[in-house]
Design a protein around this motif. Structure first.
Motif, mmCIF file in Angstrom:
data_model
loop_
_atom_site.group_PDB
_atom_site.id
_atom_site.type_symbol
_atom_site.label_atom_id
_atom_site.label_comp_id
_atom_site.label_asym_id
_atom_site.label_seq_id
_atom_site.Cartn_x
_atom_site.Cartn_y
_atom_site.Cartn_z
ATOM 1 N N ASN A 1 0.829 -1.203 0.000
ATOM 2 C CA ASN A 1 0.000 0.000 0.000
ATOM 3 C C ASN A 1 0.865 1.256 0.000
ATOM 4 O O ASN A 1 1.988 1.258 0.518
ATOM 5 C CB ASN A 1 -0.947 0.032 1.197
ATOM 6 C CG ASN A 1 -0.253 0.250 2.527
ATOM 7 O OD1 ASN A 1 -0.009 -0.700 3.254
ATOM 8 N ND2 ASN A 1 0.050 1.494 2.870
ATOM 9 N N TYR B 1 0.030 1.617 -7.484
ATOM 10 C CA TYR B 1 -0.558 1.158 -6.228
ATOM 11 C C TYR B 1 -2.065 0.956 -6.396
ATOM 12 O O TYR B 1 -2.745 1.789 -6.996
ATOM 13 C CB TYR B 1 -0.313 2.167 -5.107
ATOM 14 C CG TYR B 1 1.117 2.246 -4.635
ATOM 15 C CD1 TYR B 1 1.579 1.407 -3.628
ATOM 16 C CD2 TYR B 1 2.002 3.170 -5.182
ATOM 17 C CE1 TYR B 1 2.896 1.478 -3.181
ATOM 18 C CE2 TYR B 1 3.317 3.249 -4.752
ATOM 19 C CZ TYR B 1 3.760 2.400 -3.749
ATOM 20 O OH TYR B 1 5.060 2.475 -3.313
ATOM 21 N N GLY C 1 3.406 -0.853 -7.347
ATOM 22 C CA GLY C 1 2.584 -1.234 -6.220
ATOM 23 C C GLY C 1 2.786 -2.627 -5.684
ATOM 24 O O GLY C 1 1.973 -3.114 -4.883
#
Length: 354
Positions: free
Chosen positions: A129, A152, A335
């Motif tokens: 995250n 992400y 991500g």
């Protein structure tokens, strides 16, 4: 066991419950077959963070106490370092022992961790995250949009420093900026009382917030349990695990998600065991760090990989450091992180760390 002290400056000061810190200090722990009872070389890291672990001096004392004897005994991480009152020291010893074992077996650390926990083969990549700090609504939304454009799929927004109405506005702006497909989390760091937290989760539910991390004070297990029962937004506990053990949290029905920090729990093995315990109780684990250097941070990637179908983890912490012990063998790309193939933590990547 060879223990070497280090100090790494932060890229920017970090505010903690115990004041501002400008550097991360800790110890590299090394085991060698020629001097220690291990099957191969192993490296670990003990980087204490008061409030989460023992102090630097207590960590040093625990390592020195263990090192004052003969070789580290056997292949049991619990015999390497005092376990009960020095989690960072134990992390350093346990990680070095696990690294040595995985290297001797010719497998990545994640494979060793998964096998010991009875989990299936570990993942090759780990979702991560992005964390968006406290700022005005427009700037917060722009930071979230930028993170999503970088790949992400989960964004965590810091809340609790402003009035609740302002945080609702910020999260609404984030949701508008990133769309419906991106997972949005909020982290209050224990800033709210029970009534504010209740209103916050009610407002956040309409914005499809996945969970709120540490809405109440760390010791308020009853309040967190009530929030869970009354709200459609999941409750994640982080700081609470610095004060009470995982079993106590689970017994109190106080969390939907546990945020596991291997350094604070006393080692990668303990973090994976905690994840298994949580899963058996119907609670989801995610993995993050205590702003560790690259050895422990990479080990945390292996911890996350060992947990089947783990949710996005808080492992994007390397940029908090202005310098590091070695180049990062597990950088974030779009991500996610590719887990080093090993053997051990990252093969020979950390052999020259001093």
């Amino acid at each position: 066991m060879k223990v070497t002290e280090f100090s790494l400056p932060l890229a920017r000061p970090l505010e903690t419950a115990r004041g501002e810190i400008t550097e991360r200090e800790g110890f590299v722990v090394r085991l060698d077959p020629e001097t220690d009872d291990v099957p191969a070389r192993g490296v670990g890291e003990a980087t204490p963070l008061p409030g989460w672990t023992e102090s630097l001096s207590a960590c040093r004392a625990a390592l020195e106490e263990r090192n004052s004897g003969t070789a580290v005994a056997g292949a049991n991480p619990n015999s390497a370092i005092p376990a009960s009152d020095a989690p960072a020291a134990r992390h350093g010893g346990a990680l070095a022992l696990l690294d040595a074992t995985a290297r001797a077996d010719g497998v990545p650390l994640s494979t060793t961790l998964a096998s010991e926990a009875g989990f299936p083969e570990p993942a090759e990549t780990v979702p991560v995250n992005a964390t968006v700090g406290d700022d005005a609504a427009t700037a917060t939304a722009e930071a979230a949009r930028s993170a999503v454009e970088s790949g992400y799929r989960t964004v965590k927004v810091k809340v609790g420093a402003r009035a609740l109405e302002a945080d609702v506005e910020r999260l609404r702006a984030v949701r508008d900026a990133v769309g419906e497909s991106v997972r949005v989390r909020a982290d209050a760091n224990g800033a709210w009382g029970r009534e504010t937290a209740r209103r916050a989760l009610s407002e956040f539910e309409a914005l499809d917030v996945a969970y709120v991390e540490q809405p109440l004070a760390a010791d308020d297990l009853a309040g967190h349990a009530t929030l869970r029962a009354e709200s459609g937004v999941d409750v994640a506990l982080d700081e609470t695990l610095a004060e009470v053990d995982v079993e106590t949290v689970l017994d109190a029905d106080a969390a939907d998600v546990l945020v596991l920090k291997p350094m604070a729990l006393g080692g990668p093995d303990r973090a994976v065991a905690a994840a298994r315990t949580a899963r058996e109780a119907g609670v989801e684990p995610v993995v993050t760090t205590t702003i560790d250097a690259v050895v422990a941070r990479t080990a945390a990637v292996h911890v996350a990989a060992a947990i089947p179908d783990v949710r996005a983890c808080g492992l994007a912490t390397g940029d908090v450091l202005a310098s590091d012990l070695a180049p990062d063998p597990a950088p974030i790309e779009e991500g996610s992180i590719d887990v080093p193939e090993g053997p051990g933590i990252a093969g020979a990547a950390f052999d020259d760390v001093r």
